[in-house]
Design an enzyme around this catalytic site. Structure first.
Site, PDB file in Angstrom:
ATOM      1  N   LYS A 177      20.085  58.457  13.931  1.00 56.36           N
ATOM      2  CA  LYS A 177      21.090  57.671  14.667  1.00 56.36           C
ATOM      3  C   LYS A 177      20.771  57.497  16.149  1.00 56.36           C
ATOM      4  CE  LYS A 177      22.983  57.372  10.814  1.00 56.36           C
ATOM      5  NZ  LYS A 177      22.705  56.177  10.012  1.00 56.36           N
ATOM      6  N   GLU A 219      29.550  60.139  21.645  1.00 60.73           N
ATOM      7  CA  GLU A 219      29.980  58.754  21.828  1.00 60.73           C
ATOM      8  C   GLU A 219      31.418  58.755  22.327  1.00 60.73           C
ATOM      9  OE1 GLU A 219      29.749  56.442  18.230  1.00 60.73           O
ATOM     10  OE2 GLU A 219      27.570  56.441  18.201  1.00 60.73           O
ATOM     11  N   HIS A 267      36.689  58.426   4.590  1.00 61.11           N
ATOM     12  CA  HIS A 267      35.404  57.749   4.444  1.00 61.11           C
ATOM     13  C   HIS A 267      35.151  57.217   3.040  1.00 61.11           C
ATOM     14  CE1 HIS A 267      34.782  59.133   8.450  1.00 61.11           C
ATOM     15  NE2 HIS A 267      34.887  60.388   8.080  1.00 61.11           N
ATOM     16  N   ARG A 287      21.020  49.018   1.402  1.00 61.55           N
ATOM     17  CA  ARG A 287      21.193  48.980  -0.062  1.00 61.55           C
ATOM     18  C   ARG A 287      22.149  47.857  -0.441  1.00 61.55           C
ATOM     19  NH1 ARG A 287      24.781  52.974   1.975  1.00 61.55           N
ATOM     20  NH2 ARG A 287      26.941  52.353   1.598  1.00 61.55           N
TER      21      ARG A 287
HETATM   22  C1  MV4 Z   1      33.332  56.296  15.116  1.00 62.68           C
HETATM   23  C2  MV4 Z   1      34.733  56.179  15.142  1.00 62.68           C
HETATM   24  C3  MV4 Z   1      35.360  56.073  16.364  1.00 62.68           C
HETATM   25  N1  MV4 Z   1      34.627  56.112  17.499  1.00 62.68           N
HETATM   26  N2  MV4 Z   1      32.648  56.302  16.277  1.00 62.68           N
HETATM   27  C4  MV4 Z   1      32.914  57.157  10.474  1.00 62.68           C
HETATM   28  C5  MV4 Z   1      31.731  57.063   9.585  1.00 62.68           C
HETATM   29  C6  MV4 Z   1      30.569  56.960  10.485  1.00 62.68           C
HETATM   30  N3  MV4 Z   1      29.608  56.066   9.955  1.00 62.68           N
HETATM   31  C7  MV4 Z   1      31.119  56.498  11.789  1.00 62.68           C
HETATM   32  N4  MV4 Z   1      32.526  56.653  11.716  1.00 62.68           N
HETATM   33  C8  MV4 Z   1      33.298  56.471  12.808  1.00 62.68           C
HETATM   34  N5  MV4 Z   1      32.647  56.421  13.978  1.00 62.68           N
HETATM   35  C9  MV4 Z   1      33.295  56.232  17.437  1.00 62.68           C
HETATM   36  N6  MV4 Z   1      32.612  56.289  18.577  1.00 62.68           N
HETATM   37  C10 MV4 Z   1      35.413  56.169  13.935  1.00 62.68           C
HETATM   38  C11 MV4 Z   1      34.694  56.328  12.756  1.00 62.68           C
HETATM   39  C12 MV4 Z   1      35.502  56.314  11.566  1.00 62.68           C
HETATM   40  C13 MV4 Z   1      35.409  55.290  10.623  1.00 62.68           C
HETATM   41  C14 MV4 Z   1      34.526  54.241  10.752  1.00 62.68           C
HETATM   42  C15 MV4 Z   1      34.470  53.250   9.820  1.00 62.68           C
HETATM   43  C16 MV4 Z   1      35.307  53.280   8.728  1.00 62.68           C
HETATM   44  C17 MV4 Z   1      36.167  54.297   8.568  1.00 62.68           C
HETATM   45  C18 MV4 Z   1      36.246  55.315   9.509  1.00 62.68           C
HETATM   46  C19 MV4 Z   1      37.146  56.350   9.336  1.00 62.68           C
HETATM   47  C20 MV4 Z   1      37.215  57.355  10.237  1.00 62.68           C
HETATM   48  C21 MV4 Z   1      36.380  57.343  11.353  1.00 62.68           C
END
Ligand code: MV4
Length: 501
Positions: free
Chosen positions: A116, A200, A235, A292
């Site tokens: 990442k 972040e 998630h 994918r």
């Molecule tokens: C975040 C975020 C808020 N702020 N990054 C969750 C999975 C991972 N791929 C990244 N995710 C998140 N990153 C920052 N800086 C909130 C999430 C997140 C989320 C993102 C997409 C779909 C569902 C989610 C559920 C909880 C948190």
């Protein structure tokens, strides 16, 4: 064109891939575990090979065995589906080293997007907006304090090797930072074998929107629009749709161009997804690349009229993209409800058992992708996703009404499912108006409708008694569900039946 492929997967996605292969005259080779001898993918493929006991580590994750089977069967390519080996860079490399085609991007691309912090560097250099945060891994707490203060609280600690939410920690105030950092490092080390973390800015109420792209091996790239994926729980996505209610043509255009820049920056080919988070001011930030075919690909298929598996097979065969961006037309609205074998009333606990009764919805504008049949076993060994129900409408409200109709027709007896949850969402005012974000499920849903209370009690008791009689007669749970007096009674009915059982 490739003439024969091995499908390194099971369940609905293996069936989905076999269907397109049959239409294209491509021969299919299935692999199956002990638990999947009678499964639909095993029976639908032209050939099927036994690969081991039910646990995935002894069957669907056996890289060398799967490659050996592909060679023995004379397959030229391997389609990994989603999950299992789909985003395993070493597997992609091994397949190619074995003289076979991996239907997906290169191992190198998968690897570069899996790290990442490296991905953040690559994307920043390509002019792609990333969430404010550190550009390198953080080792000690002093550095962490300094960087967190620079970013401003709340901050989110993420694992460098992470993805999908594992090893993340939200920190609201400095005094929580040290223990959160240690916790995140420990989780990252045990989950990914790499304790490196980075910081972040935490976006508090983001929406999750992703773009589907197609890229051939000659540098041609197109996008197929977006999917809105904010309706999720821990998630696990539950409802997806295309288009998103949040985007207008201007923002869609900007995000799409960014998605194509992301794909170019990592030399992506085949079908891929670029994930974004949008903050409350509709600023968008690159999140991840999903290398994918995704579970929710049917909503894109329906609004574009394209078969994404077909496009994957043509790209993997070395054909150039057959259409230009201008030739991609989007039409109407599509919604997907994910049907999991889970008990919504028990905190979405996996529900296992034999499918005793099955009535699959149909009719205009309804698609069901599953590997279900009456008598099939839902076990603990595999993902609880058992079916996807997709509806299309000329507009969003038609797609929602059609989804309500289709969910009401759907009868699955023998396991608990998330059908009642999907019905809850379709009737929720915030969903209907499009005013939701990734916190929708935790804010709107607390399992309330599963319980029985007050006014409803007498009516429900009578209904329960009738249903119990029916159940005794039929000895199938499925018929009881089929006898519901309207969809609003379904949850009450299931509650009663649970009490009686
Ligand atoms: C975040 C975020 C808020 N702020 N990054 C969750 C999975 C991972 N791929 C990244 N995710 C998140 N990153 C920052 N800086 C909130 C999430 C997140 C989320 C993102 C997409 C779909 C569902 C989610 C559920 C909880 C948190």
């Amino acid at each position: 064109m490739i003439k024969k492929i091995l499908i390194a997967n099971r369940g609905e996605i293996a069936v989905r891939i076999i269907r397109t292969c049959r239409e294209m005259g491509i021969e299919t080779v299935a692999i199956y575990s002990e638990a999947d001898r009678l499964s639909l993918h095993t029976r639908m493929a032209d050939e099927a090979y036994f690969i081991g006991p039910p646990p995935v580590i002894e069957s669907y994750l056996r890289q060398e065995k799967i490659i050996e089977v592909a060679k023995k069967a004379g397959a030229e390519a391997i389609h990994p589906g989603y999950g299992f080996l789909a985003e395993n860079a070493d597997f992609a490399d091994r397949v190619e080293e074995g003289g076979l085609i991996f239907i997906g991007p290169t191992g190198r691309t998968i690897r570069s997007m899996g790290d990442k912090t490296q991905a953040r560097h690559t994307m920043q250099a390509a002019g792609v907006p990333i969430i404010p945060g550190t550009m390198v891994g953080i080792r000690d707490i002093e550095e962490c304090r300094l960087e967190a203060a620079k970013i401003g609280y709340p901050v989110l600690i993420k694992a460098s090797a992470g993805g999908g939410g594992k090893g993340m920690r939200i920190v609201y105030v400095e005094k929580e930072l040290a223990s959160a950092m240690r916790g995140a490092q420990g989780e990252a080390k045990s989950a990914f074998g790499n304790p490196e973390i980075y910081l972040e800015k935490y976006l508090e109420h983001p929406r999750h929107i992703e773009f589907q792209i197609l890229a051939d091996q000659y540098g041609n790239l197109i996008h197929l629009g977006e999917r809105e994926c904010s309706i999720q729980r821990r998630h696990q996505k539950l409802i997806e749709e295309s288009p998103s209610t949040l985007l207008d043509d201007d923002l869609r255009g900007k995000m799409a161009q960014t998605a194509l820049s992301v794909a170019r920056a990592c030399s992506y080919h085949n079908a891929g997804t670029i994930e974004f988070l949008l903050d409350q001011n509709r600023n968008f930030y690159f999140l991840e690349v999903n290398a994918r075919l995704q579970v929710e690909h049917p909503v894109t298929e329906w609004v574009t009229g394209l078969d994404l598996v077909g496009e994957q097979l043509r790209i993997a065969s070395g054909e150039p993209l057959a259409l230009t961006q201008e030739e991609v037309k989007r039409n109407g609205h599509a919604i997907e409800s994910r049907i999991y074998a889970e008990d919504v009333g028990e905190g979405f606990m996996p529900s296992i058992g034999t499918i005793r009764h099955l009535n699959v919805p149909g009719g205009y504008g309804v698609r069901e992708d599953s590997a279900l049949y009456k008598g099939c076993e839902i076990t603990i060994y595999y993902d609880p996703l058992i079916a996807k129900l997709i509806t299309w409408g000329r507009d969003r409200s038609e797609a929602i009404e059609r989804m309500k109709r289709a969910l009401g027709e759907y009868e699955i007896g023998g396991v608990e499912t998330t059908i009642p949850f999907c019905q809850f969402v379709m009737n929720n005012p915030r969903f209907v108006t499009g005013e939701f974000d990734t916190h929708f499920v935790e804010e709107e849903f607390n399992g309330q409708s599963v319980g029985i209370a007050g006014e409803d009690l007498k009516e429900t008791a009578v209904l329960g008694a009738i249903l119990f009689q029916e159940w005794e007669k039929s000895k199938t749970i499925g018929l009881v569900q089929g006898n519901q007096r309207g969809k609003e009674n379904r949850w009450k009915t299931q509650g009663i039946m649970q009490g009686l059982r």
